[in-house]
Design an enzyme around this catalytic site. Structure first.
Site, mmCIF file in Angstrom:
data_model
loop_
_atom_site.group_PDB
_atom_site.id
_atom_site.type_symbol
_atom_site.label_atom_id
_atom_site.label_comp_id
_atom_site.label_asym_id
_atom_site.label_seq_id
_atom_site.Cartn_x
_atom_site.Cartn_y
_atom_site.Cartn_z
ATOM 1 N N THR A 13 11.939 8.736 -25.500
ATOM 2 C CA THR A 13 11.123 8.457 -24.314
ATOM 3 C C THR A 13 9.716 9.020 -24.427
ATOM 4 O O THR A 13 8.752 8.438 -23.932
ATOM 5 C CB THR A 13 11.824 9.069 -23.077
ATOM 6 O OG1 THR A 13 13.113 8.486 -22.971
ATOM 7 C CG2 THR A 13 11.060 8.774 -21.800
ATOM 8 N N ASP A 57 15.409 5.198 -30.819
ATOM 9 C CA ASP A 57 16.137 5.794 -29.716
ATOM 10 C C ASP A 57 17.047 6.818 -30.395
ATOM 11 O O ASP A 57 17.622 6.533 -31.446
ATOM 12 C CB ASP A 57 16.978 4.726 -29.008
ATOM 13 C CG ASP A 57 17.648 5.278 -27.762
ATOM 14 O OD1 ASP A 57 17.154 4.970 -26.659
ATOM 15 O OD2 ASP A 57 18.638 6.013 -27.895
ATOM 16 N N SER A 59 19.921 7.708 -30.035
ATOM 17 C CA SER A 59 21.306 7.320 -30.304
ATOM 18 C C SER A 59 21.420 6.643 -31.678
ATOM 19 O O SER A 59 22.522 6.461 -32.189
ATOM 20 C CB SER A 59 21.843 6.412 -29.193
ATOM 21 O OG SER A 59 20.949 5.359 -28.950
ATOM 22 N N THR A 89 15.892 12.580 -26.229
ATOM 23 C CA THR A 89 16.649 13.726 -25.709
ATOM 24 C C THR A 89 18.163 13.574 -25.886
ATOM 25 O O THR A 89 18.873 14.570 -25.929
ATOM 26 C CB THR A 89 16.349 13.946 -24.210
ATOM 27 O OG1 THR A 89 16.708 12.763 -23.497
ATOM 28 C CG2 THR A 89 14.902 14.282 -23.987
HETATM 29 N N1 ASP Z 1 17.467 7.261 -24.881
HETATM 30 C C1 ASP Z 1 16.369 8.172 -25.131
HETATM 31 C C2 ASP Z 1 16.602 8.819 -26.471
HETATM 32 O O1 ASP Z 1 17.356 9.731 -26.588
HETATM 33 C C3 ASP Z 1 16.301 9.165 -24.034
HETATM 34 C C4 ASP Z 1 15.150 10.145 -24.140
HETATM 35 O O2 ASP Z 1 14.393 10.217 -25.064
HETATM 36 O O3 ASP Z 1 15.019 10.919 -23.177
HETATM 37 O O4 ASP Z 1 16.010 8.386 -27.424
#
Ligand code: ASP
Length: 345
Positions: A13, A57, A59, A89
């Site tokens: 993000t 991302d 994930s 995150t």
């Molecule tokens: N889906 C995002 C990630 O982990 C969430 C974030 O960055 O806060 O890449």
């Protein structure tokens, strides 16, 4: 002399902005970060940016990406004073834990951060997380780096990376280290809790050991679980078994037989707790004695993220002498408490 920080942007993000026509989040060209945050030029350190070709991302981050990051830090270790990794995150705690095992004998800071809101958002937490992380990544005292470990900085707190877990998908204060004190807090001043920082005790120089095995599996037990599932489990070399409280599991003959069969086929069983705070104590309740009987390994107060990545790193790693169980029991880089909970009165 300006300290030099290498900023590795992997995605998440933090590197996104809203397309005001479609309303969707999309990655922006991170090479433009100095335009987005002109304050970066006011910092007392010099920042070099190395973006991933395709921002991910988190994930989509895993062993391959951990190796890329570890090797890149290894290659640039002597040219920079500190390293900052911008990361999504969702899996940041896994990456932080994996890197802590792969980057051996660190003498410089490796900080990970991200944000809950994109950098272009009016209420973003990205700017503070990024700027203060750069401060921590370039913090030196008498010629030595103050932080010599992998840490996560998020929402005013500096935390040991391999003790973190993402505990909120909603609040800016998204990370915790329930089993370890905060390493530092940023307020009016950048505060550091020096007594809690990790220091290597070996005289061996820094190097990268990027060994990661994927023969590891994770299983969370639950009341009412069908025990036959144990025998349907894929054949793996290490099972991280997340059990109740301080180490209990259903006290039945069938459970014992199932777990014993896994041990007989050569599977190492590491027992960790479903509680995020506190840890495993074999023998505290009779419903934990089964683990001593079958020769399972206590994960003590380790996080799930750290247990998994530590197992991945240690399994079949030729650089470690001794058995998997012996090495897993060691506190390699601050990921687990040394004393057992049984010693608390
Ligand atoms: N889906 C995002 C990630 O982990 C969430 C974030 O960055 O806060 O890449």
């Amino acid at each position: 002399m300006k300290r030099k920080v290498l900023l590795i942007y992997t995605g998440g993000t933090i590197g996104m902005e809203k397309d005001y026509e479609t309303g969707s989040l999309q990655a922006f060209d991170f090479g433009n970060i100095f335009k987005k945050i002109p304050e970066m030029k006011l910092l007392e350190c010099e920042v070099s940016v190395h973006p991933f070709k395709k921002p991910l991302d988190s994930s989509d981050m895993g062993p391959e990406e951990w190796k890329i990051i570890a090797n890149y830090i290894g290659k640039n270790y002597h040219n920079f004073d500190g390293f900052l990794i911008l990361h999504g995150t969702d899996t940041m705690s896994y990456t932080a834990s994996a890197l802590s095992f792969m980057l051996k004998n660190l003498g410089k800071p490796v900080i990970l951060t991200g944000s809950q809101l994109p950098i272009g958002d009016l209420r973003t937490d990205a700017k503070e997380n990024l700027l203060t992380s750069l401060n921590y990544a370039s913090l030196y005292e008498n010629g030595n780096a103050v932080i010599q470990e992998v840490a996560v900085y998020f929402e005013y707190k500096l935390l040991r990376g391999n003790r973190t877990l993402k505990y909120s998908a909603e609040y800016f204060d998204a990370y915790q280290t329930p089993n370890y004190p905060v390493l530092g807090q940023s307020g009016v001043h950048l505060n550091i809790q020096k007594d809690f920082l990790w220091r290597n005790t070996t005289s061996e120089p820094f190097h990268v050991d990027n060994h990661i095995s994927q023969e590891v599996f994770f299983w969370r037990i639950f009341p009412g679980m069908h025990l036959n599932h144990f025998s349907e489990m894929p054949k793996v070399k290490v099972l991280i078994l997340q059990v109740f409280g301080s180490g209990t599991i259903f006290n039945t003959q069938k459970t014992q037989t199932m777990l014993q069969n896994l041990r007989k086929q050569g599977t190492e069983i590491v027992v960790i707790s479903q509680c995020v705070s506190g840890g495993i104590t074999f023998g505290k309740y009779s419903n934990s004695n089964i683990f001593t009987k079958i020769g399972a390994i206590s994960g003590r107060d380790i996080t799930a993220e750290s247990a998994l990545t530590k197992a991945m790193h240690l399994l079949d790693n030729p650089k470690y002498e001794g058995t998997f169980a012996e090495n897993f029991a060691k506190n390699l880089c601050g990921e687990v408490s040394v004393e057992t909970h049984a010693e608390h009165y």
